[in-house]
Scaffold this active site. Structure first.
Site, mmCIF file in Angstrom:
data_model
loop_
_atom_site.group_PDB
_atom_site.id
_atom_site.type_symbol
_atom_site.label_atom_id
_atom_site.label_comp_id
_atom_site.label_asym_id
_atom_site.label_seq_id
_atom_site.Cartn_x
_atom_site.Cartn_y
_atom_site.Cartn_z
ATOM 1 N N HIS A 17 5.473 5.039 -7.857
ATOM 2 C CA HIS A 17 4.868 3.812 -7.331
ATOM 3 C C HIS A 17 3.370 3.885 -7.642
ATOM 4 C CE1 HIS A 17 3.287 1.179 -4.119
ATOM 5 N NE2 HIS A 17 4.498 0.635 -4.079
ATOM 6 N N LYS A 65 8.522 1.005 6.922
ATOM 7 C CA LYS A 65 9.770 1.097 6.152
ATOM 8 C C LYS A 65 10.879 1.761 6.971
ATOM 9 C CE LYS A 65 7.495 1.348 1.676
ATOM 10 N NZ LYS A 65 7.539 -0.036 1.207
ATOM 11 N N ASP A 81 5.916 11.920 -1.949
ATOM 12 C CA ASP A 81 5.828 10.536 -1.510
ATOM 13 C C ASP A 81 7.150 10.219 -0.819
ATOM 14 O OD1 ASP A 81 6.058 7.835 -1.218
ATOM 15 O OD2 ASP A 81 5.319 7.321 -3.211
ATOM 16 N N CYS A 88 5.510 -2.664 -7.951
ATOM 17 C CA CYS A 88 4.420 -1.665 -7.979
ATOM 18 C C CYS A 88 4.836 -0.422 -8.755
ATOM 19 C CB CYS A 88 3.952 -1.299 -6.575
ATOM 20 S SG CYS A 88 3.340 -2.693 -5.644
ATOM 21 N N GLN A 105 10.120 6.115 0.677
ATOM 22 C CA GLN A 105 11.492 5.605 0.669
ATOM 23 C C GLN A 105 12.500 6.600 1.221
ATOM 24 O OE1 GLN A 105 12.094 2.599 0.311
ATOM 25 N NE2 GLN A 105 10.240 1.883 -0.705
HETATM 26 N N1 C6P Z 1 6.980 0.124 -1.821
HETATM 27 C C1 C6P Z 1 8.310 -1.823 -2.354
HETATM 28 O O1 C6P Z 1 8.611 -3.016 -2.222
HETATM 29 P P1 C6P Z 1 2.789 1.442 1.539
HETATM 30 O O2 C6P Z 1 2.586 0.080 0.918
HETATM 31 O O3 C6P Z 1 1.538 2.248 1.477
HETATM 32 O O4 C6P Z 1 3.440 1.404 2.860
HETATM 33 O O5 C6P Z 1 3.866 2.180 0.605
HETATM 34 C C2 C6P Z 1 3.573 2.392 -0.736
HETATM 35 C C3 C6P Z 1 4.732 2.993 -1.445
HETATM 36 C C4 C6P Z 1 4.619 4.276 -1.946
HETATM 37 N N2 C6P Z 1 5.640 4.897 -2.551
HETATM 38 C C5 C6P Z 1 6.831 4.299 -2.698
HETATM 39 C C6 C6P Z 1 7.953 5.036 -3.354
HETATM 40 C C7 C6P Z 1 7.004 2.992 -2.223
HETATM 41 O O6 C6P Z 1 8.193 2.408 -2.356
HETATM 42 C C8 C6P Z 1 5.941 2.325 -1.591
HETATM 43 C C9 C6P Z 1 6.068 0.910 -1.114
HETATM 44 C C10 C6P Z 1 7.258 -1.247 -1.445
HETATM 45 O O7 C6P Z 1 8.849 -1.113 -3.177
HETATM 46 C C11 C6P Z 1 6.040 -2.102 -1.391
HETATM 47 S S1 C6P Z 1 5.203 -2.212 -2.942
#
Ligand code: C6P
Length: 408
Positions: free
Chosen positions: A124, A227, A201, A366, A204
């Site tokens: 991401h 999430k 990370d 992203c 997910q």
């Molecule tokens: N993915 C998606 O629709 P944040 O925005 O900081 O809570 O999470 C960022 C992030 C980081 N790593 C992974 C693997 C992610 O999936 C995400 C967030 C969402 O896929 C929003 S772009």
């Protein structure tokens, strides 16, 4: 307690809503953010109604109550990921901020020009851009574990990258596009053998799998409450005590200091050292309630349900002519199905599905480099969580056949 999806759905008020007159919501966008159970909404509501005050600052009843609630939630979150101590859980705004915290503090203290950081091609942007910024500032070198055509990490290529002596390996536990669940324990073990520090990370994975930081042996892990049935605006960074203690603070201000003089300051100890300013207090209460909720259902049960969902979804989606799902087979992935459809733009697919109340995400999610790797610019993504049902998958499939009709 046996898993009953219809019972679980009753916990989520939003799942009852109509998005158009007479059209019920079919929420298939939990990878972007999950829905919130009543219990989380109510915990935050009760905080504001009864206990609202700033934390760590007052001696009055409300201030002490709010502080205790903020710290109790930290203990719950630590337990949820099996962190040895709650001091190793730092509240942040989200996964993105957690990774940036590591990049700004640990990495800027420990990495110099020419040092190697290993990432993967399925990251991401949150786990790419902070390292790009450091590369242009410091001249660190970035290398990427390749993704195979099937959507898995090429571990042979990883082993040969490790022979170059990386200082850091940072990677997603589960891909938000392919759904691939990476063999985190092995990746971390190999990184440590090579002398590298590891960042996971968990955006997910923490929401969908039983994640145990001690079993994984990981040094840092980033994740977001929103999430995992919790509120937006709060996330966490897990870090091993010795590493966190060795790092300089991230942001400067109130609450992160032991002492301030006109020309100097001394930071306080972890976790407060990394929590400058008034934090997301009500959100921490919601985060704690979310963890309680997931724990009461059981992460193993949630994973098993999602596995059933993705198996069924792949079976149904793959029968549609012209539809291509990206990523590995159901046994190697979580509840994410990103697909392209017969020359119809992913945004058009999503827009037509929306007319039937079906919420999916379209775009690069992203993860632009990953889409580029597969020679595409965008996909439509349906994703599943503990409240998703096979009937919703059926509606998705019906919706895609309607897309076919509209586009001839
Ligand atoms: N993915 C998606 O629709 P944040 O925005 O900081 O809570 O999470 C960022 C992030 C980081 N790593 C992974 C693997 C992610 O999936 C995400 C967030 C969402 O896929 C929003 S772009």
């Amino acid at each position: 307690m046996s898993f009953n999806v219809q019972q679980i759905r009753k916990d989520f008020p939003i799942l009852d809503r109509e998005v158009w007159p007479g059209v019920k919501l079919v929420y298939l966008d939990s990878t972007a953010t999950s829905q919130k159970p009543e219990l989380v909404i109510e915990a935050m509501n009760a905080f504001y109604r009864l206990s609202n005050a700033n934390i760590h600052r007052g001696v009055h009843v409300l201030a002490e109550e709010a502080t205790a609630m903020y710290e109790q939630a930290r203990v719950k979150i630590a337990k949820f990921i099996n962190a040895p101590s709650a001091r190793e859980v730092i509240y942040t705004r989200n996964t993105t901020e957690s990774i940036n915290l590591v990049a700004y503090t640990w990495a800027r203290t420990n990495l110099k020009a020419g040092d190697l950081v290993i990432l993967t091609e399925m990251e991401h942007h949150s786990n790419l851009v902070p390292w790009h910024m450091l590369a242009s500032e410091r001249g660190i070198r970035l290398e990427f574990i390749p993704v195979t055509g099937e959507g898995l990490l090429d571990l042979d290529a990883y082993r040969s990258l490790l022979s170059q002596g990386p200082k850091l390996v940072s990677f997603a536990h589960m891909s938000n596009v392919l759904g691939t669940i990476n063999p985190a324990e092995e990746i971390i073990r190999l990184a440590h053998q090579a002398g590298a520090v590891t960042v996971l990370d968990g955006a997910q994975s923490v929401s969908h799998l039983k994640v145990d930081v001690q079993k994984l042996g990981v040094d840092f892990m980033a994740f977001s409450a929103h999430k995992m049935c919790g509120p937006t605006g709060i996330g966490a960074l897990y870090g091993k005590t010795a590493l966190l203690e060795s790092m300089p603070p991230f942001l400067g201000g109130g609450d992160m200091i032991k002492e301030v003089k006109l020309r100097s300051f001394r930071p306080t100890t972890i976790p407060s050292k990394f929590e400058a300013g008034t934090p997301a207090i009500a959100e921490s209460v919601g985060f704690g309630a979310a963890v309680d909720y997931l724990t009461s259902i059981g992460m193993d049960q949630i994973s098993a349900h999602e596995h059933e969902m993705i198996e069924y979804a792949l079976e149904r989606l793959e029968e549609i002519p012209g539809l291509k799902v990206f990523g590995p087979s159901a046994d190697k992935k979580g509840g994410v199905a990103s697909f392209t459809f017969d020359g119809v733009h992913p945004h058009d697919v999503a827009q037509i599905l929306d007319r039937d109340g079906i919420a999916v995400r379209a775009g690069h999610h992203c993860a632009q480099p990953l889409h580029e790797k597969f020679g595409i610019t965008a996909t439509t993504r349906a994703s599943f969580y503990l409240y998703s049902t096979k009937e919703e998958v059926d509606k998705l499939v019906e919706g895609i056949y309607k897309v076919k009709k509209v586009f001839g």
